[in-house]
Scaffold this active site. Sequence first.
Site, PDB file in Angstrom:
ATOM      1  CE  LYS A 101      25.659  14.188  32.782  1.00  0.00           C
ATOM      2  NZ  LYS A 101      24.196  14.068  32.636  1.00  0.00           N
ATOM      3  CE  LYS A 111      25.187   8.546  14.955  1.00  0.00           C
ATOM      4  NZ  LYS A 111      24.522   9.762  15.415  1.00  0.00           N
ATOM      5  CB  CYS A 167      21.138  20.382  25.994  1.00  0.00           C
ATOM      6  SG  CYS A 167      20.791  18.962  24.946  1.00  0.00           S
TER       7      CYS A 167
HETATM    8  P1  NAD Z   1      22.709  14.005  17.780  1.00  0.00           P
HETATM    9  O1  NAD Z   1      23.549  14.958  17.021  1.00  0.00           O
HETATM   10  O2  NAD Z   1      23.349  13.026  18.701  1.00  0.00           O
HETATM   11  O3  NAD Z   1      21.807  13.166  16.770  1.00  0.00           O
HETATM   12  C1  NAD Z   1      21.186  13.706  15.670  1.00  0.00           C
HETATM   13  C2  NAD Z   1      21.158  12.638  14.583  1.00  0.00           C
HETATM   14  O4  NAD Z   1      20.334  13.080  13.504  1.00  0.00           O
HETATM   15  C3  NAD Z   1      22.534  12.350  13.981  1.00  0.00           C
HETATM   16  O5  NAD Z   1      22.805  10.954  14.070  1.00  0.00           O
HETATM   17  C4  NAD Z   1      22.407  12.806  12.535  1.00  0.00           C
HETATM   18  O6  NAD Z   1      23.182  12.038  11.637  1.00  0.00           O
HETATM   19  C5  NAD Z   1      20.923  12.619  12.300  1.00  0.00           C
HETATM   20  N1  NAD Z   1      20.394  13.375  11.172  1.00  0.00           N
HETATM   21  C6  NAD Z   1      20.719  14.620  10.761  1.00  0.00           C
HETATM   22  N2  NAD Z   1      19.999  14.963   9.689  1.00  0.00           N
HETATM   23  C7  NAD Z   1      19.186  13.902   9.411  1.00  0.00           C
HETATM   24  C8  NAD Z   1      18.208  13.650   8.420  1.00  0.00           C
HETATM   25  N3  NAD Z   1      17.887  14.563   7.498  1.00  0.00           N
HETATM   26  N4  NAD Z   1      17.583  12.449   8.420  1.00  0.00           N
HETATM   27  C9  NAD Z   1      17.905  11.515   9.344  1.00  0.00           C
HETATM   28  N5  NAD Z   1      18.805  11.707  10.317  1.00  0.00           N
HETATM   29  C10 NAD Z   1      19.445  12.878  10.348  1.00  0.00           C
HETATM   30  O7  NAD Z   1      21.660  14.891  18.562  1.00  0.00           O
HETATM   31  P2  NAD Z   1      21.002  14.605  20.001  1.00  0.00           P
HETATM   32  O8  NAD Z   1      21.961  14.948  21.073  1.00  0.00           O
HETATM   33  O9  NAD Z   1      20.347  13.289  19.999  1.00  0.00           O
HETATM   34  O10 NAD Z   1      19.880  15.747  20.007  1.00  0.00           O
HETATM   35  C11 NAD Z   1      18.759  15.686  19.162  1.00  0.00           C
HETATM   36  C12 NAD Z   1      17.784  16.756  19.582  1.00  0.00           C
HETATM   37  O11 NAD Z   1      17.295  16.480  20.908  1.00  0.00           O
HETATM   38  C13 NAD Z   1      18.382  18.159  19.653  1.00  0.00           C
HETATM   39  O12 NAD Z   1      17.390  19.091  19.262  1.00  0.00           O
HETATM   40  C14 NAD Z   1      18.695  18.337  21.124  1.00  0.00           C
HETATM   41  O13 NAD Z   1      18.681  19.691  21.517  1.00  0.00           O
HETATM   42  C15 NAD Z   1      17.555  17.585  21.769  1.00  0.00           C
HETATM   43  N6  NAD Z   1      17.887  17.038  23.099  1.00  0.00           N
HETATM   44  C16 NAD Z   1      19.110  16.483  23.308  1.00  0.00           C
HETATM   45  C17 NAD Z   1      19.401  15.952  24.562  1.00  0.00           C
HETATM   46  C18 NAD Z   1      20.757  15.364  24.855  1.00  0.00           C
HETATM   47  O14 NAD Z   1      21.073  15.180  26.037  1.00  0.00           O
HETATM   48  N7  NAD Z   1      21.585  15.053  23.873  1.00  0.00           N
HETATM   49  C19 NAD Z   1      18.440  15.982  25.588  1.00  0.00           C
HETATM   50  C20 NAD Z   1      17.193  16.527  25.316  1.00  0.00           C
HETATM   51  C21 NAD Z   1      16.919  17.053  24.061  1.00  0.00           C
END
Ligand code: NAD
Length: 447
Positions: free
Chosen positions: A338, A51, A277
């Site tokens: 979506k 990534k 989510c």
């Molecule tokens: P995601 O899975 O797209 O991204 C998470 C990232 O964290 C990944 O790239 C992963 O490789 C990285 N990661 C994991 N462990 C790690 C570490 N130890 N060090 C560094 N990087 C690490 O997740 P997302 O959809 O962006 O969601 C992240 C958070 O935000 C979640 O808690 C989610 O509930 C919340 N959230 C998501 C959305 C959404 O629409 N996707 C909206 C609001 C809140």
Amino acid sequence: MERGSRRLFRGPKREQMNIAIIGTGYVGLVTGAGLAQLGNRVVCLDVDDEKINGLKEGRMPFFEQGLTQLVAKNQREKRLSFTTNIAEGTAPSEIIFIAVGTPSKKDGQADLTQVIDVARALPKVLNTYKIIAIKSTVPIGTLELITQMLTKAGLKESTDFDIAFAPEFLREGDAVYDFFHPTRIVIGSSNSRVMQTLDELFLPLNAPIIHTTPITAQMIKYAANAFLASRISFINEIANICDKVGADVAEVANGLGYDKRLGEGYLSAGIGFGGPCLIKDLNALIKMSEQQGYEAQYLKAIIDKNNHQIRQIVFKIKEVLGSTLYDKVIGVLGLTFKANTNDVRTSLAIKIIRLLQNEGAMIKAYDPKGMKESKELLSRVKFCKDPYQAAEDADVLLILTAWEEFKELDLNKIKKLLGKLFIIDGVNIFNPEKLRRMGFTYQGVGR
Ligand code: NAD
């Protein structure tokens, strides 16, 4: 300023802050690129080499409108960079945002493995005082857990770090827009220095800023998602009744939306809510309540309704095709949870396809952006090059994601291609009367 909002910061905004974002996913990358665009110097970190290497070369890890340009511009102007090296990435930062994933465990609880991994890594790299702001959606108790881990490792709260919860409300598909036009910023902290710095950071977004305790901020995030989910389950319930009594749920929703007490968002009837989510956060909230000795019956009903809605779709297909789906060819349009995203995490389209396959149906499918991701999740599906190929010789055409591309289909062409003129529109993108006039047997949801 709007009700409930309060801003501490009154001075001019500082030109630039140094920010580290740990977790370069949907939330981390959009937030990082957005904060860089506001003039800050941002380093986005991730454990995923592929990534980070891709981002360094301008390749986005997912599809999000406007993101490629935003990232490229800020990389070019040297405000945004990417690394897998946590020490290097966090060293210059005043604020570290944690935006790693918090998926569901099997029992519905939030899986905090990624957050805990970050908390384990931080003590080795914190060189100066930092604000650690959690953006990941985490259950009550998580901030205390991180604080404990850091203090056990020899760091001192207030001297070496402070911790806050800054929930994220962006919508995938509109994430870049949402970053720059937030409806509100919530900052959960009991420390005025932290609130002032975060106020200062978000001030240029010109949104109401709400200050609360971290626990209340966590509940705002969980309650927001639970409420959005409840609106979808509600309108789906009304839609199913509309089907029975012969009303049009889209017109009902329109009639509701004018009432300011009700609002117009999240009242589109369809197959239910999927995605990364809403289901996960509802389950986490239910589990969190259970652990406090409270059974969240209403929240459980929202999920039950969502599961029921999927079965309704399968039932509708059976109604038009006859009781057995064995060897029936179903053309599916839409695989992502979506439109305007390539995200298929907890996509109901994937769930529905599996249910149909379990009943012996053969699936031909097309999605504008989510084909590669769906291929990793589905087997025995013929993935098609366009919607027309998916419709060709199908016994029924099933629409499961409301992509613009599907709204603009050449329906005369579809009519010639379909084996039988059956359309089940799970996301209500077509005008029922028009399709029926064209000779289709058309069924939407509640219209
Ligand atoms: P995601 O899975 O797209 O991204 C998470 C990232 O964290 C990944 O790239 C992963 O490789 C990285 N990661 C994991 N462990 C790690 C570490 N130890 N060090 C560094 N990087 C690490 O997740 P997302 O959809 O962006 O969601 C992240 C958070 O935000 C979640 O808690 C989610 O509930 C919340 N959230 C998501 C959305 C959404 O629409 N996707 C909206 C609001 C809140």
